[in-house]
Design a protein around this motif. Structure first.
Motif, short mmCIF file in Angstrom:
data_model
loop_
_atom_site.label_atom_id
_atom_site.label_comp_id
_atom_site.label_asym_id
_atom_site.label_seq_id
_atom_site.Cartn_x
_atom_site.Cartn_y
_atom_site.Cartn_z
N GLY A 66 0.79 -1.44 0.14
CA GLY A 66 -0.24 -0.06 0.11
C GLY A 66 0.91 1.21 0.15
O GLY A 66 0.31 2.34 0.04
N HIS A 67 2.05 1.32 -0.09
CA HIS A 67 2.81 2.31 0.07
C HIS A 67 3.02 2.92 -1.39
O HIS A 67 2.65 2.27 -2.44
N PRO A 68 3.43 4.22 -1.39
CA PRO A 68 3.47 4.78 -2.85
C PRO A 68 4.57 3.96 -3.74
O PRO A 68 5.15 3.51 -3.49
N MET A 109 -5.44 -6.59 -15.33
CA MET A 109 -5.52 -5.10 -15.96
C MET A 109 -6.10 -4.33 -15.09
O MET A 109 -5.78 -3.23 -14.86
N CYS A 110 -7.36 -4.77 -14.50
CA CYS A 110 -8.01 -4.11 -13.57
C CYS A 110 -7.02 -3.51 -12.27
O CYS A 110 -6.96 -2.47 -11.90
N GLY A 111 -6.37 -4.43 -11.94
CA GLY A 111 -5.44 -4.34 -10.59
C GLY A 111 -4.10 -3.31 -10.90
O GLY A 111 -3.93 -2.46 -10.06
N MET A 112 -3.55 -3.53 -12.07
CA MET A 112 -2.63 -2.73 -12.62
C MET A 112 -3.02 -1.32 -12.66
O MET A 112 -2.52 -0.37 -12.42
N THR A 113 -4.40 -1.17 -13.35
CA THR A 113 -4.82 0.07 -13.90
C THR A 113 -5.02 0.80 -12.47
O THR A 113 -4.85 2.06 -12.23
N ASP A 117 -3.57 4.17 -10.98
CA ASP A 117 -4.39 5.34 -11.05
C ASP A 117 -4.21 6.08 -9.64
O ASP A 117 -4.22 7.21 -9.20
N THR A 118 -4.15 5.13 -8.45
CA THR A 118 -3.91 5.66 -7.08
C THR A 118 -2.48 5.94 -6.82
O THR A 118 -2.18 6.84 -5.88
N THR A 188 -3.56 -0.49 2.00
CA THR A 188 -4.26 -0.81 0.59
C THR A 188 -5.47 -0.63 0.69
O THR A 188 -6.19 -1.17 1.44
N ILE A 189 -5.98 -0.27 -0.34
CA ILE A 189 -7.38 0.17 -0.46
C ILE A 189 -8.23 -1.16 -0.58
O ILE A 189 -7.88 -2.26 -1.14
N VAL A 190 -9.70 -1.02 -0.16
CA VAL A 190 -10.29 -2.50 -0.23
C VAL A 190 -10.60 -2.81 -1.56
O VAL A 190 -10.64 -4.35 -1.71
#
Length: 238
Positions: A66-68, A109-113, A117-118, A188-190
């Motif tokens: 969850g870190h940058p 693809m969704c996880g990488m995007t 994005d975040t 880490t976001i939900v």
């Protein structure tokens, strides 16, 4: 964000150009052969880069989930995202993969995007890329050996058992370790937690198919050796 979009676009064009080059030079082969060559090279490249990112460059994903994102993590995610977009479109166009494999591609693809994005969770995404792609070159080598008629040989057995061992050891055991750290990470976001958990569930389904394959192959090898020993004993008695 414009830099990230540029990197992803360049990645898509690079993999597409590589596929076109293989296809133009090997028109006597099927399009799947060219696509699997691209997949093989992608597996080698991202395994090396993600391994370097996870074990040398850092940060350690089990403690920094969850870190940058670091610049190297962003580059690797963009490189893999471009490949998955290319391969997903190719699979849809040629209708070559099952719904389970397409689901794996879509979740990836969704996880990488989401990570791009975040701007966070690059460490755990890189770790997942490593444990997922380290087995891919062996899977493609198995297809090439079968395509050339050399699968039923010593090297074919080595490739098969190496693939099964790495899949169980890294993708299942190592993947469970990564999932555990991500689920316990407050940073880490939900949404990403749910996506990573879904990807691991897909890997477990793959594992069941692989174990079934390994059992069938081992049984055939045992029956063949037993039949050969029976013939040898019969010849000796005669």
């Amino acid at each position: 964000m414009s830099s990230i979009l540029l990197q992803v676009t360049c990645s898509i064009l690079a993999w597409l150009s590589l596929y076109s080059g293989f296809w133009c030079r090997n028109k006597h082969r099927t399009p799947e052969w060219s696509c699997r060559m691209v997949t093989f090279l992608h597996g080698l490249i991202v395994t090396f880069l993600s391994g370097y990112t996870v074990f040398i460059d850092g940060p350690w994903p089990l403690t920094h989930a969850g870190h940058p994102n670091t610049p190297l993590q962003v580059f690797l995610i963009c490189l893999s995202l471009g490949y998955f977009i290319f391969d997903f479109c190719w699979c849809i166009l040629f209708n070559s993969e099952s719904d389970l494999m397409l689901s794996h591609h879509f979740l990836s693809m969704c996880g990488m995007t989401l990570a791009l994005d975040t701007g966070r969770s690059g460490s755990e995404l890189n770790a997942i890329i490593f444990v997922s792609e380290v087995t891919n070159p062996f899977l493609q080598m198995r297809w090439f050996l079968r395509d050339s008629g050399c699968h039923h040989s010593l090297i074919g057995d080595v490739v098969d058992y190496s693939f099964v061992t790495l899949f169980l050891g890294l993708r299942i055991v190592g993947g469970a370790w990564i999932v555990h750290s991500v689920m316990n990470s407050p940073k880490t976001i939900v949404t990403l937690k749910g996506g990573i958990l879904a990807m691991y569930a897909v890997s477990v389904i793959f594992m069941l198919d692989i174990l079934s394959f390994a059992r069938r192959k081992t049984t055939k090898k045992y029956q063949a050796r037993r039949s050969e020993r029976t013939k040898e004993d019969h010849a000796k008695r005669n």
